[in-house]
Design a protein around this motif. Structure first.
Motif, short mmCIF file in Angstrom:
data_model
loop_
_atom_site.label_atom_id
_atom_site.label_comp_id
_atom_site.label_asym_id
_atom_site.label_seq_id
_atom_site.Cartn_x
_atom_site.Cartn_y
_atom_site.Cartn_z
N GLU B 284 71.97 55.95 48.63
CA GLU B 284 72.12 56.82 47.47
C GLU B 284 72.14 58.28 47.90
OE1 GLU B 284 69.26 56.15 44.39
OE2 GLU B 284 70.43 57.27 42.93
N GLU B 285 71.20 58.61 48.80
CA GLU B 285 71.12 59.99 49.28
C GLU B 285 72.39 60.37 50.07
OE1 GLU B 285 67.82 62.77 51.49
OE2 GLU B 285 68.18 60.81 52.32
N ILE B 286 72.81 59.47 50.96
CA ILE B 286 73.98 59.76 51.79
C ILE B 286 75.22 59.93 50.90
CG2 ILE B 286 75.43 58.99 53.70
CD1 ILE B 286 73.07 57.13 54.49
N SER B 287 75.42 58.97 49.98
CA SER B 287 76.62 59.01 49.14
C SER B 287 76.62 60.24 48.24
CB SER B 287 76.70 57.78 48.23
OG SER B 287 76.68 56.61 49.00
N ALA B 288 75.46 60.52 47.61
CA ALA B 288 75.40 61.62 46.65
C ALA B 288 75.72 62.94 47.33
CB ALA B 288 74.01 61.69 46.02
N ILE B 289 75.20 63.14 48.54
CA ILE B 289 75.43 64.40 49.22
C ILE B 289 76.84 64.45 49.80
CG2 ILE B 289 74.75 65.77 51.25
CD1 ILE B 289 71.83 65.01 50.54
N ALA B 290 77.27 63.34 50.43
CA ALA B 290 78.59 63.35 51.08
C ALA B 290 79.72 63.49 50.06
CB ALA B 290 78.78 62.08 51.90
N THR B 291 79.56 62.91 48.87
CA THR B 291 80.65 62.95 47.90
C THR B 291 80.44 64.01 46.83
OG1 THR B 291 79.60 61.41 46.36
CG2 THR B 291 80.92 60.44 48.11
N GLU B 292 79.38 64.76 46.95
CA GLU B 292 79.04 65.79 45.96
C GLU B 292 78.86 65.18 44.57
OE1 GLU B 292 82.49 68.07 46.92
OE2 GLU B 292 81.30 69.52 48.06
N GLY B 293 78.44 63.93 44.54
CA GLY B 293 78.07 63.31 43.28
C GLY B 293 79.07 62.31 42.71
N LEU B 294 80.23 62.15 43.34
CA LEU B 294 81.24 61.22 42.81
C LEU B 294 81.24 59.94 43.66
CD1 LEU B 294 83.49 60.89 40.70
CD2 LEU B 294 85.08 61.86 42.35
N TYR B 295 80.40 58.99 43.30
CA TYR B 295 80.26 57.79 44.13
C TYR B 295 79.76 56.63 43.28
CZ TYR B 295 75.24 58.62 43.83
OH TYR B 295 73.97 58.81 43.36
N ASN B 296 79.93 55.40 43.80
CA ASN B 296 79.28 54.22 43.25
C ASN B 296 78.49 53.57 44.37
OD1 ASN B 296 80.27 54.28 40.64
ND2 ASN B 296 82.12 53.15 41.20
N LEU B 297 77.26 53.19 44.09
CA LEU B 297 76.52 52.43 45.08
C LEU B 297 77.11 51.03 45.08
CD1 LEU B 297 72.85 53.55 44.51
CD2 LEU B 297 74.36 54.08 46.43
N ASP B 298 77.57 50.57 46.22
CA ASP B 298 78.23 49.27 46.27
C ASP B 298 78.11 48.72 47.69
OD1 ASP B 298 79.92 47.09 46.11
OD2 ASP B 298 81.75 48.30 46.23
N HIS B 299 77.46 47.60 47.81
CA HIS B 299 77.27 47.00 49.13
C HIS B 299 78.49 46.20 49.56
CE1 HIS B 299 76.70 43.78 46.35
NE2 HIS B 299 76.89 42.93 47.33
N GLY B 300 79.39 45.90 48.61
CA GLY B 300 80.47 44.95 48.87
C GLY B 300 81.56 45.51 49.76
N TRP B 301 82.25 44.63 50.46
CA TRP B 301 83.37 45.04 51.31
C TRP B 301 84.71 44.90 50.60
CZ3 TRP B 301 83.21 48.10 55.35
CH2 TRP B 301 81.97 48.29 55.97
N GLN B 302 84.64 44.65 49.26
CA GLN B 302 85.80 44.77 48.38
C GLN B 302 85.26 45.43 47.11
OE1 GLN B 302 89.37 43.68 48.69
NE2 GLN B 302 88.52 44.23 50.66
N TYR B 303 86.13 46.11 46.37
CA TYR B 303 85.65 46.81 45.19
C TYR B 303 85.11 45.82 44.15
CZ TYR B 303 87.80 51.01 47.06
OH TYR B 303 88.13 52.07 47.84
N PRO B 304 84.07 46.22 43.41
CA PRO B 304 83.50 45.33 42.40
C PRO B 304 84.56 44.93 41.37
CG PRO B 304 82.20 47.36 42.62
CD PRO B 304 83.43 47.54 43.43
N GLY B 305 84.59 43.66 41.04
CA GLY B 305 85.53 43.18 40.04
C GLY B 305 86.93 42.92 40.55
N SER B 306 87.20 43.25 41.84
CA SER B 306 88.53 42.95 42.37
C SER B 306 88.59 41.48 42.77
CB SER B 306 88.84 43.86 43.57
OG SER B 306 87.92 43.61 44.61
N THR B 307 89.79 41.00 43.08
CA THR B 307 90.00 39.58 43.31
C THR B 307 89.05 38.99 44.34
OG1 THR B 307 92.30 40.11 42.94
CG2 THR B 307 91.84 37.89 43.75
N TYR B 308 88.76 39.76 45.38
CA TYR B 308 87.99 39.19 46.49
C TYR B 308 86.54 39.66 46.52
CZ TYR B 308 92.35 37.32 48.25
OH TYR B 308 93.51 36.62 48.38
#
Lengths: 302, 492
Positions: B284-308
C-alpha cells in the motif's frame, strides 16, 4: 649587560603585544564590517542547522508517510511534505549536512592541492610553464560543466561529487596561490631571508606562504560557496549523492515535478542554498576588505 | 455532436519514438504514433478480443493447423497502391526477420498466398493461443507494401494503410502525420473499436511534439499550445480538474508495478531471502507513493475480473508488511548482511519512487540495501547482466494487457526477468500456450500464479493507473492503450 638584556626583553614583549594588538584590531575591523557580519549570521545559521540536525529535525528525514503526500506547510510539518510524505524541514536540516560536508571537504582538498601546486609552480620557476599550462587546460572547461561531466563519468555518489569538484576548483586555487607567491617572492624580506641563509622550507612556510595566505582564504570562501552551489547542481541533475540521502540539490530536484502543485518542496531548500552561498560570499567580501590594506585605505579615504 | 474536419492537433510526448518502423519496436513512444499510421490483419477490440482489421475474417481448420485469412478488398496503402496477398506475405516474412516479437510466428511453418486477396498460415502443430499472440499491439505485425518489405529494420518509408500517413520526423522536435484521404474504412463497424473498427480521421494533420520536461508539457497544455498529453502526473491532473479548458482522463488499470529479483546472485539466490522480501514489503505504501495515489492493491498476475483472474491464490503473501516474519525468514536464510542492490532509473518516477520506498521497507527488516539509480537505457542494459543487481523496479504496461501468455513470456524461456529460469514455471508456460480451451488455460494460469507465489522471483506490488489530459475543445477522445487520433475532432 643587564640594561641591554632588559631592552631586548622589552622589545620582545612589545613585539608580542603589537602582534596581539594587530590581531585584535583585525577581528575588531572584521566584526564592524557590516556585510561580513550579515554573512556570518546567514552562514552560521546553516552551520548551526547542520551541527544540530539530529536535535532540530522533527522527523526522520527518510520516513515515508503515504497518507501525507505533498501536504502543504502546517503545524505538524512546518515546511510541508514531499511526494513521499517526508517532512521537508527535516530533510533540509539533514540536507545542509551533506552540502556542508561536501563543501568543507572540497575546500580542504582544493586548499591543500591548490597551495601545493601553486607554490611549486611559483617557487620552482622552471616547472611553472608546464604545470600552469595543465591548470589552464583544466580551466578551459567551464567549471560546473567539467564537474557535471566528471560526476556523470564516475557515477552518482558523494565521494565522486567531491572528486569532481576538487578537480574543477584546484586549478583556480593554484592560480591564485601562484600569483601571490610570485609577488611575495620579490619582497625585500624574502631576499633578506635568502641572504641570511634560510633553507627552502623556512622561506616557503615562514615567509612566502604566511604572506600569501590572505588571498587564499578569500579564494577558499569562494570555493566553499561555489561547491555548495555545484553540489546542488549535480544533485539536481541526478549525478550527486543517490536517493534517499537528502541534499539541498536533490530535494529541489524532487520538487521539480510539483512546482505548480507543491512549490514548498523546492522553495525552502532553495532559500537554504541562497543563505549559505550569500553568507559565504558576504564573508569573503568582508575578509577581502579587511585583509587587503589597499582596499582599506581606499575605503577609509572615501 | 457534429464532427468537423480540419485542424492540426498537437500531442506532446516525453521521448522520441525509437522507430517509426512499427514492427521493429515495442516502445510505447513509437506505438503511440504508429498505431495511427499502420494496421494489422487482426488486432484487439476495446474489450481485448481479437477482431479482424485488414482481414475479412479467419477460418481455422478443425485440426488447428491452418489459418486462412481472406483479406478486405480495396484497401489502399498511403502510396496509392492496393493491398493484396503479396504485400501481406511480404510483410509477415519481414516480421519474422526483423519483428521485435518475431518469435510469435515461431509456430508458423509456412505463409502462402492462396488467392489475390487471401493468405494461409500453416502451423507446425496446433497453437490454440496463436490468434491472441498474432493480434498483439506490443510490436505489431503490421502490413506494409511488398516493395518496402525488403528494407532493413527502420529503413522503410513508413507506408501503411491507416487513417493518417507519415509526413516527417525531426528527432527531438516533432513527428508530423496528415490525413490519408483515400483511407478505406472498415464499414463492418459503426465506429472505432480497440485497435480496429471504422476509423475516421478528422484532423488535417497530427503533430507529435517531443517535450522531455514534464513541467513544460503541462504548461504548454495550460497555455493551449498542445492539445493532448498522453501522460500527466496525478497531482497535476487533480489541479487541472477544475480548469474549464482542460479535460482529464483516467486509464485504470494501466500497468502492473513489479519488483523483480535476480535469482543468480546472493542474497537473492536464496528462496527464503526472497520470501522475506515478499512479506516485508508494504504494498500500500509503495503503490500510494509511486503512483501518487492512483493505484489498486492487487496481488493477482491478471487484472481482477479479467478472463484469467486466478482469484485469491497468493493473497496470503501480499501486502503483509510483516517485519518480524521477514526477520525470522532472513535468519532462516542465513542472511549475513550482504549488500542488496536495487536497480532503478531516473526517468520513470514510478520506478525510482517505488525503489526508495522498497529500500526503506527492507532496511526496517535489517537488509543492507543500496539504490543504484541510473538512466533508463543504462538500467535496461544492467538488468540484462546476470550479476551486479539484486532487485529491479519495473512497470509492466502492455504485457498484462496482452493477457497471461504475454505476461508469462517475460518470465520464462530465454532471459527471464529474474535471470535464472524456474523449470516448473517454464513447464507451465509450455502447457499454457497449448491449452485447448479457455477453461483449461484458466486452470493452468491458476497453477502459474501459485508457482509465482512459491518461489518469489518477482513481487507484484500493485496495479497502477495512467492519467491523460486534453484541451476541452478536443471531442471524442477516449483513453486507450495509445492516444487514438481518429474519431476525435475539434469542436466547431
Amino acid at each position: 649587560m643587564t640594561v641591554d638584556n632588559g631592552a631586548v626583553g622589552d622589545l620582545a614583549k612589545e613585539m608580542a603585544q603589537a602582534r596581539w594588538r594587530r590581531r585584535a584590531d583585525f577581528f575588531r575591523r572584521l566584526l564592524s564590517h557590516r556585510s561580513f557580519v550579515i554573512g556570518l549570521c546567514l552562514f552560521g545559521l546553516i552551520v548551526f542547522l547542520a551541527i544540530f540536525a539530529d536535535l532540530l529535525a522533527p522527523f526522520d528525514p527518510n520516513k515515508n508517510d503515504y497518507r501525507n503526500i505533498l501536504a502543504p506547510p502546517s503545524a505538524a510539518h512546518w515546511l510541508g511534505t514531499d511526494g513521499f510524505g517526508r517532512d521537508i524541514l527535516s530533510r533540509i536540516v539533514h540536507g545542509t549536512r551533506v552540502s556542508l560536508r561536501i563543501g568543507i571537504v572540497v575546500v580542504i582538498t582544493t586548499g591543500v592541492l591548490g597551495t601545493f601546486i601553486g607554490t611549486f609552480a611559483g617557487y620552482v620557476r622552471w616547472t611553472d610553464t608546464f604545470v600552469m599550462r595543465i591548470m589552464d587546460g583544466l580551466m578551459a572547461f567551464p567549471g560546473v560543466l567539467l564537474a557535471i561531466a566528471l560526476a556523470a563519468a564516475l557515477g552518482p555518489s558523494e565521494i565522486n561529487a567531491i572528486i569532481a569538484l576538487t578537480v574543477t576548483f584546484t586549478p583556480r586555487t593554484a592560480r591564485v596561490v601562484r600569483a601571490s607567491v610570485l609577488v611575495v617572492q620579490r619582497q625585500p624580506y624574502v631576499e633578506a631571508a635568502i641572504a641570511a641563509g634560510a633553507g627552502h622550507a623556512r622561506i616557503i612556510f615562514r615567509y612566502i606562504l604566511a604572506n600569501a595566505l590572505s588571498p587564499l582564504i578569500v579564494q577558499l570562501t569562494f570555493v566553499f560557496a561555489v561547491s555548495i552551489l555545484a553540489e546542488a547542481i549535480l544533485s539536481f541533475l541526478g549525478v550527486g549523492p543517490p536517493p534517499p540521502l537528502p541534499s539541498l540539490g536533490n530535494i529541489i530536484a524532487e520538487g521539480r515535478a510539483y512546482v505548480q502543485e507543491a512549490s514548498w518542496i523546492s522553495f525552502f531548500p532553495g532559500v537554504a542554498i541562497a543563505c549559505a552561498v550569500l553568507g559565504l560570499n558576504l564573508m569573503g567580501d568582508g575578509l577581502r576588505d579587511v585583509i587587503d590594506p589597499r582596499l582599506r585605505n581606499v575605503r577609509e579615504a572615501g | 455532436m457534429a464532427q468537423v474536419k480540419g485542424g492540426d492537433i498537437i500531442v506532446a510526448q516525453g521521448s522520441n519514438p525509437p522507430s517509426l518502423d512499427a514492427m521493429v519496436t515495442s516502445s510505447q513512444a513509437s506505438r503511440n504514433i504508429n498505431m495511427n499510421i499502420y494496421e494489422t490483419l487482426y488486432g484487439f477490440s476495446e474489450d481485448v478480443k481479437p477482431i479482424p482489421i485488414l482481414a475479412e475474417t479467419v477460418e481455422i481448420s478443425d485440426d488447428g493447423l491452418t489459418y486462412r485469412f481472406p483479406l478486405r478488398q480495396g484497401v489502399k496503402f498511403h502510396n496509392g497502391k492496393e493491398m493484396t496477398a503479396v504485400d501481406v506475405k511480404a510483410s509477415l516474412d519481414r516480421y519474422r526477420e526483423v519483428g521485435a516479437t518475431g518469435n510469435l510466428l515461431d509456430p508458423v511453418a509456412s505463409i502462402d498466398i492462396t488467392g489475390d486477396y487471401e493468405v494461409t498460415l500453416t502451423m507446425n502443430e496446433a497453437a490454440p493461443t496463436f490468434l491472441e499472440a498474432f493480434s498483439s499491439p506490443r510490436a505489431p505485425a503490421v502490413i506494409i507494401p511488398a516493395e518496402e518489405a525488403g528494407a532493413e529494420a527502420g529503413k522503410t518509408k513508413f507506408t501503411g494503410t491507416g487513417p493518417y500517413k507519415f509526413v516527417e520526423f525531426v528527432p527531438d522536435s516533432h513527428v508530423k502525420l496528415e490525413r490519408f484521404e483515400d483511407y478505406s474504412a472498415d464499414t463492418r463497424h459503426s465506429g472505432a473499436d480497440g485497435f480496429g473498427g471504422k476509423k475516421t480521421a478528422y484532423f488535417d494533420t497530427v503533430t507529435y511534439r517531443i517535450m522531455p520536461e514534464g513541467g513544460a508539457r503541462i504548461a504548454a497544455l495550460e497555455a493551449g499550445e498542445v492539445h493532448v498529453l498522453e501522460q500527466i502526473p496525478v497531482p497535476a491532473a487533480k489541479r487541472l480538474a477544475d480548469d474549464p479548458n482542460i479535460e482529464t482522463h483516467q486509464n485504470m488499470p494501466w500497468a502492473f508495478l513489479t519488483f523483480i529479483m535476480n535469482m543468480n546472485v546472493p542474497p537473492t539466490d536464496n528462496i527464503k531471502f526472497r520470501e522475506a522480501v515478499q512479506v516485508a514489503l508494504n504494498m500500500e505504501e509503495i503503490s500510494a507513493i509511486a503512483t501518487e495515489g492512483l493505484y489498486n492493491l492487487d496481488h493477482g498476475w491478471q487484472y481482477p475480473g479479467s478472463t484469467y483472474d486466478a482469484g485469491d491464490i497468493g493473497k496470503e503473501y501480499y501486502n503483509q508488511a510483516d517485519i518480524p516474519r521477514a526477520k525470522a525468514l532472513l535468519q532462516e536464510a542465513g542472511y549475513g548482511g550482504e549488500e542488496f542492490s536495487i536497480l532503478t532509473d531516473s526517468n520513470i518516477p514510478e520506478h525510482n519512487k517505488s525503489a526508495v520506498v522498497i529500500a526503506e521497507n527492507l532496511k526496517e527488516a535489517g537488509i543492507n540495501v543500496v539504490i543504484n539509480q541510473v538512466d533508463w537505457p543504462t538500467a535496461l542494459q544492467v538488468r540484462l547482466q546476470t550479476e551486479g543487481w539484486n532487485g529491479w523496479t519495473l512497470m509492466m504496461g502492455i504485457e498484462p494487457y496482452l493477457g497471461p501468455i504475454g505476461l508469462i513470456a517475460t518470465l520464462t524461456r530465454d532471459k527471464p526477468h529474474f535471470v535464472v529460469n524456474d523449470p516448473e514455471l517454464d513447464a507451465l508456460q509450455a502447457r499454457m500456450v497449448k491449452g485447448q480451451t479457455v477453461e483449461e488455460r484458466q486452470a493452468i494460469f491458476k497453477e502459474i500464479q501459485a508457482r509465482l507465489y512459491s518461489f518469489f522471483g518477482v513481487v507484484k506490488v500493485g496495479d497502477t493507473g495512467l492519467m491523460q489530459a486534453t484541451r476541452a475543445n478536443v471531442k471524442g477522445f477516449k483513453p486507450f492503450r495509445f492516444p487514438r487520433m481518429y474519431d476525435v475532432w475539434f469542436e466547431g
